[in-house]
Design a protein around this motif. Structure first.
Motif, mmCIF file in Angstrom:
data_model
loop_
_atom_site.group_PDB
_atom_site.id
_atom_site.type_symbol
_atom_site.label_atom_id
_atom_site.label_comp_id
_atom_site.label_asym_id
_atom_site.label_seq_id
_atom_site.Cartn_x
_atom_site.Cartn_y
_atom_site.Cartn_z
ATOM 1 N N PHE B 179 0.169 -18.402 15.530
ATOM 2 C CA PHE B 179 0.606 -17.994 14.197
ATOM 3 C C PHE B 179 1.630 -16.884 14.375
ATOM 4 N N SER B 180 2.319 -16.564 13.300
ATOM 5 C CA SER B 180 3.391 -15.585 13.390
ATOM 6 C C SER B 180 2.863 -14.164 13.210
ATOM 7 N N HIS B 181 2.975 -13.383 14.244
ATOM 8 C CA HIS B 181 2.498 -12.001 14.139
ATOM 9 C C HIS B 181 3.392 -11.190 13.211
ATOM 10 N N ARG B 182 4.660 -11.552 13.165
ATOM 11 C CA ARG B 182 5.543 -10.856 12.233
ATOM 12 C C ARG B 182 5.124 -11.144 10.793
ATOM 13 N N ALA B 183 4.761 -12.387 10.545
ATOM 14 C CA ALA B 183 4.311 -12.727 9.191
ATOM 15 C C ALA B 183 3.069 -11.920 8.826
ATOM 16 N N VAL B 184 2.176 -11.728 9.813
ATOM 17 C CA VAL B 184 0.981 -10.931 9.541
ATOM 18 C C VAL B 184 1.378 -9.505 9.163
ATOM 19 N N GLY B 185 2.258 -8.923 9.964
ATOM 20 C CA GLY B 185 2.668 -7.543 9.698
ATOM 21 C C GLY B 185 3.260 -7.409 8.295
ATOM 22 N N LYS B 186 4.110 -8.364 7.972
ATOM 23 C CA LYS B 186 4.755 -8.308 6.669
ATOM 24 C C LYS B 186 3.736 -8.481 5.542
ATOM 25 N N ALA B 187 2.844 -9.434 5.724
ATOM 26 C CA ALA B 187 1.857 -9.709 4.681
ATOM 27 C C ALA B 187 0.941 -8.510 4.458
ATOM 28 N N VAL B 188 0.545 -7.887 5.551
ATOM 29 C CA VAL B 188 -0.335 -6.722 5.424
ATOM 30 C C VAL B 188 0.390 -5.611 4.663
ATOM 31 N N ALA B 189 1.653 -5.415 5.000
ATOM 32 C CA ALA B 189 2.424 -4.381 4.310
ATOM 33 C C ALA B 189 2.478 -4.655 2.810
ATOM 34 N N SER B 190 2.847 -5.878 2.468
ATOM 35 C CA SER B 190 2.972 -6.211 1.040
ATOM 36 C C SER B 190 1.646 -6.036 0.317
ATOM 37 N N HIS B 191 0.608 -6.543 0.962
ATOM 38 C CA HIS B 191 -0.712 -6.490 0.350
ATOM 39 C C HIS B 191 -1.127 -5.056 0.051
ATOM 40 N N LEU B 192 -0.929 -4.188 1.014
ATOM 41 C CA LEU B 192 -1.395 -2.814 0.840
ATOM 42 C C LEU B 192 -0.500 -2.049 -0.131
ATOM 43 N N LEU B 193 0.781 -2.376 -0.116
ATOM 44 C CA LEU B 193 1.676 -1.755 -1.091
ATOM 45 C C LEU B 193 1.251 -2.132 -2.504
ATOM 46 N N GLU B 194 0.907 -3.412 -2.637
ATOM 47 C CA GLU B 194 0.493 -3.907 -3.943
ATOM 48 C C GLU B 194 -0.758 -3.192 -4.441
ATOM 49 N N LYS B 195 -1.616 -2.842 -3.487
ATOM 50 C CA LYS B 195 -2.836 -2.139 -3.894
ATOM 51 C C LYS B 195 -2.562 -0.669 -4.185
ATOM 52 N N GLY B 196 -1.313 -0.262 -4.000
ATOM 53 C CA GLY B 196 -0.934 1.082 -4.421
ATOM 54 C C GLY B 196 -0.846 2.116 -3.309
ATOM 55 N N TYR B 197 -1.128 1.707 -2.088
ATOM 56 C CA TYR B 197 -1.037 2.686 -1.005
ATOM 57 C C TYR B 197 0.417 3.003 -0.707
#
Lengths: 350, 350
Positions: B179-197
């Motif tokens: 799987f794409s580790h870059r995609a993971v990094g990006k997804a984690v960033a977006s997810h946490l930003l969305e939660k307001g961090y």
DNA sequence: ATAACTTATGGTTGCGCAATCATCTGTATG
DNA sequence: CATACAGATGATTGCGCAACCATAAGTTAT
């Protein structure tokens, strides 16, 4: 440059089943200008070959990209340089540490390992052994001392060194490297009694060695006047879930225990997690004792009291015992029986 | 001189260094009253042998306790029925799950596995590969897509199927399952930003794939206007200790983060432990994001948010892809590239 | 100077098996 | 009834290597 090899590869890839890595001792010998057997010696017993020849051979090996065929070598020499290692699982740090250490040390001596994962089942052990014996391993490492009749018979007639690890017994097949699970059970009982605990419970999986420890624990407790030890048992393998479930079950009953003895640190960790979730204080509301002292035990919060076993050390001891046996080609049937011992580690949780 | 040969064998069985497990096809053939090659067929391709003969052979095999010599079989057939599997460690559940699943499935198809533990080092991978290629494995499974030049060259000239696992790239050697580790990094960033961090930190080990994830994470954060991401990095392998140490370091500085992204659940668990020890509330005082979703992540207290990867599934996918390639003896060079994906798991900790 | 070693190398053989080709029987086809 | 063909079995060969024995050349002892 491997002109020959590259050439072969290009052409042979279409015609036959000739493996691409097809350079043999003979190819090397031609390039080096010596006989094949001299190449064989240069690689296997360089001390009997002149430095000059050795150098020629080395260059030729590099040039053709030769990789010795161990199937052929093993067939001719009756030495596979393979060790079969059977463990119940590699998901537990004791076993994975042992396997890593064992493979490392055997690797340095030119032996490779082939792993059999038995899932705590003697049937699976038996069927895996049947398959792996076909590779004619030079030695076999087993976990525990319980094996099927067919397994024992095959091991005997294979005539190779056998190690039984992680337990002790009175009639080992051959080499024995382990510790007494009964002694652990007894020691844990004494230790916790000494700390003043009186109401005990056990959360355990049902594997043979855990059962031994529990029996010894209960026996000792009974001998000291503590009866009524509640036991919650799950089928192997152990995960945090079993620990959480175990504490839940125990907590739902009256007569809650003061201390829970777990059959592994993993289960203990689950108990700690469930305790945290319920807001219980460790060790005031409930004390917890682990087994295995995995590397994280000290790092948990609260730090977990446990029984220290060093998987890597067990692996290293097995490797030394085996290598000594394997290198003494003359039938050195000196019985080997190593007690690896254990150590009670007293931290915060109990 | 076929007669001579047979003759020799009869006599040599007593005088020479005959291994104890010495029954051969010929012994079985004599007992069964058929020719050796018929025994071979009865065992390897029973469908071409009559039921009656099959039965005779089966009885004879049992009677003499015959176990086929795979060294000889492999030499003759150029098929070792061995698969080499390289992983950085078996101490992490992702890899141990993969290895167990892979070995299981390959085992059912008659393949055994030989494990190489590389310790996250391409040099170790190279030297192990050199040793293991001597066994003429039928296939090779590697972790990651970074390999030494010699490794690549040897893999190419071995001409056998190669799987690269746990990552994706544009120029795989052969089969790719990951799987794409870059995609993971990006997804984690977006997810946490969305939660307001907004105030991020990373606690990570320095292995190649973790580095990729971190880079992608930071890139995405930067793109969204979040800069100044503190990174604490340790050499692999990861244990709880790195997690505890990581949080300690971050907490000793001013500008404490709101959320810590960890390169593995193990590190995250260490962070949780240190947080508990410091009396920090999760996720109010500090939020924690893991990676790997090991089985215990959900069982921790507080339950760990993580990125789910299914090691066992990866193993199973690799096994299927390999078996298909191995069973299509005609050069089936269909490129295989499987994206195993990942899933964000939102629990309590972040 | 001869025997008795030692060192370095080569020739021959067989490890146990499966691939390949050959043979033999019985049955279907026209 | 002859031909073709499938099914079942056997004979021969070689996979690539190390064990074993033989040989050749040099060295020391007597």
């Amino acid at each position: 440059m491997p002109i020959n090899t590259a050439d072969n590869k290009d052409k042979s890839s279409r015609d036959q089943r000739h493996q691409a890595s097809g350079s043999t001792l003979i190819d090397v010998a031609k390039v080096a200008g010596v006989s094949p057997i001299t190449v064989s010696r240069a690689l296997n017993r360089p001390e009997v070959v002149s430095d000059q020849t050795l150098e020629k051979v080395r260059r030729a090996v590099a040039e053709v990209g030769y990789i010795p065929n161990m199937l052929a070598g093993g067939l001719a020499s009756k030495q596979s340089k393979l060790v079969a290692v059977f463990v119940p699982t590699i998901a537990h740090s004791l076993f994975s540490d042992m396997v890593q250490a064992l493979m490392d040390q055997l690797g340095e001596a030119g032996y490779q390992s082939i792993l059999g994962i038995t899932g705590y089942s003697v049937e699976k052990e038996e069927s895996l052994l049947g398959a792996i014996l076909g590779r004619r391993p030079d030695a076999i490492v087993l976990t525990g001392t319980e094996h099927s009749a067919l397994t024992r018979q095959r091991l005997a007639s294979s005539g190779i060194p056998v190690v039984e690890a992680w337990d002790l017994c009175d009639d080992p097949i051959d080499i024995l490297v382990g510790f007494s699970h009964r002694a652990v059970g007894k020691a844990v009982a004494s230790h916790l009694l000494e700390k003043g605990y009186r109401r005990f419970a056990v959360v355990s999986v049902s594997d043979a060695r855990a059962v031994k420890r529990n029996e010894a624990l209960v026996n000792e407790l009974n001998a000291q006047g503590v009866t009524d030890v509640r036991q919650v048992t799950f089928p192997a393998p152990a995960t945090l879930k079993e620990g959480r479930e175990g504490l839940s079950q125990l907590w739902s009953q009256e007569a809650r225990p003061e201390v829970i003895v777990c059959s592994s640190d993993t289960i203990a960790q689950g108990v700690l997690a469930e305790a945290a979730a319920r807001g219980l204080k460790i060790p005031e509301d409930i004390a917890v004792m682990g087994f295995g002292d995995m590397s994280s035990a000290a790092q948990l919060y609260p730090a977990l009291s446990s029984v220290r076993l060093d998987g890597a050390r067990v692996g290293a001891l097995i490797a030394s015992a085996l290598l000594q046996r394997l290198q003494n080609r003359d039938d050195d049937r000196t019985p080997v029986r190593i007690d690896t011992g254990f150590e009670l580690i007293d931290r915060v949780s109990a």
